[in-house]
Design a protein around this motif. Structure first.
Motif: not given
Length: 357
Positions: A14-27
């Protein structure tokens, strides 16, 4: 002989990490593999649509992966186990979506010129960003040193009533999402002085029913609104007139008011408070009738107005007399007048008012 057979669970991933970031951001993406044996490390792939075009990520090996996409991207983990009995086909996790949005952006309107004593209404328009977002307002008197305006976090800020000068305001829009650098925009507010109209040496003391008294402003303006009490406007007094001529009425109090507007559409008002003085009254008799004799006299009964009075007389074609001053109310006699001569008598009180003719 005997031997031991170890049976393990089939591999899962399984994998997790759904996210919303701005251009230049990271997750951070996290894969959780389980079961199976003789398994390879987890590898990561990416796709722009989450359906096709999957490509391995260079260096994308391990249970965690930090990503910094420039556009919205789907990710998945890949896990392969080749141990006896394990399906050697790659095992894929579900998709993890990392949405990429524009960074915070802000524009501010509502600056420009206002008049002293007015407030400016400043509006901020925002877009972009993700996470918890908010606006902070600041003010400055020089555009360099800024002070946070306490309690102001909305999209619209109304300044207090401002005095003459230049003021600076700015709004900062910040978001907690990764890569979301705050954005700032500001306006300048120029506060113009209100005009101060002035009548200068206006005649603030007039006589009852005095006609044609003119009031003129010391400066000119773009627009005028006149008002008179205690009298009527005889001429002038229009929206383009810097003066007004008044016919005053009965004794009492009167006013001349004007509101002006200058080139900045700022307004100012002045009012002249005018005292309308009562006039003296006079009756007279002559003894003997100097129209029929060579000499004679005249008696005046002077009342009203404001004593004392000044009385002077001038024969037709002759030289004016020396005026009699400090004449009290009551009977005033003039003797030694020439007969067969017309005289002009002038009576004024302490306000400079004469009897009405």
């Amino acid at each position: 002989c005997s031997f031991t057979v170890t049976v393990v669970e089939d591999p899962t991933l399984s994998a997790t990490g759904d996210a919303t970031i701005c251009i230049g951001g990271s997750t951070l993406l996290t894969a959780t593999p389980a079961g199976g044996f003789t398994c390879s490390p987890v590898n990561w792939e990416e796709s722009v649509n989450g359906v096709s075009g999957w490509a391995p990520i260079s260096g994308g090996t391990g249970n965690t992966l930090t990503v910094s996409p420039s556009v919205t991207t789907y990710y998945r983990a890949v896990y392969t186990c080749t141990g006896n009995g394990c399906d050697p086909s790659p095992l894929y996790s579900g998709n993890v979506l990392v949405a990429v949005v524009n960074p915070p952006s802000i524009s501010v309107s509502g600056g420009g010129s206002i008049c002293a004593g007015s407030s400016a209404i400043i509006t901020a328009s925002t877009s972009g960003g993700t996470g918890t977002c908010g606006i902070t307002w600041e003010s400055s008197t020089n555009g360099i040193d800024w002070v946070v305006i306490a309690g102001e976090t909305g999209a619209i800020y109304t300044t207090p009533a401002l005095s003459t000068g230049t003021y600076y305001y700015r709004a900062t829009y910040g978001c907690s999402g990764s890569g979301c650098a705050p954005a700032t925009a500001g306006v300048t507010v120029l506060v113009n002085a209100n005009p101060s109209p002035d009548f200068g040496m206006a005649d603030l003391s007039v006589c009852a029913n005095e006609q044609g008294v003119t009031y003129t402003l010391s400066s000119t303006y773009n627009n005028y609104t006149w008002a008179v009490t205690g009298g009527t406007i005889a001429s002038g007094g229009g929206s383009v007139d810097a003066s007004v001529t008044v016919n005053w009425g009965a004794a009492g109090n009167g006013t001349v008011s004007v509101t002006v507007s200058d080139g900045n559409t700022c307004n100012g008002t002045t009012t002249a408070n005018v005292t309308i003085n009562s006039r003296p009254t006079v009756t007279y008799c002559q003894s003997p009738d100097y129209c029929l004799t060579s000499e004679g006299g005249v008696s005046f009964n002077i009342q009203g107005g404001l004593p004392p009075y000044t009385v002077s007389w001038t024969p037709a074609g002759g030289t004016p007399s020396s005026p009699a001053t400090n004449v009290p109310a009551g009977i005033f006699n003039i003797n030694g007048l020439q007969g067969l001569v017309d005289y002009t008598f002038t009576i004024t009180d302490a306000n400079g008012c004469s009897p009405e003719q």
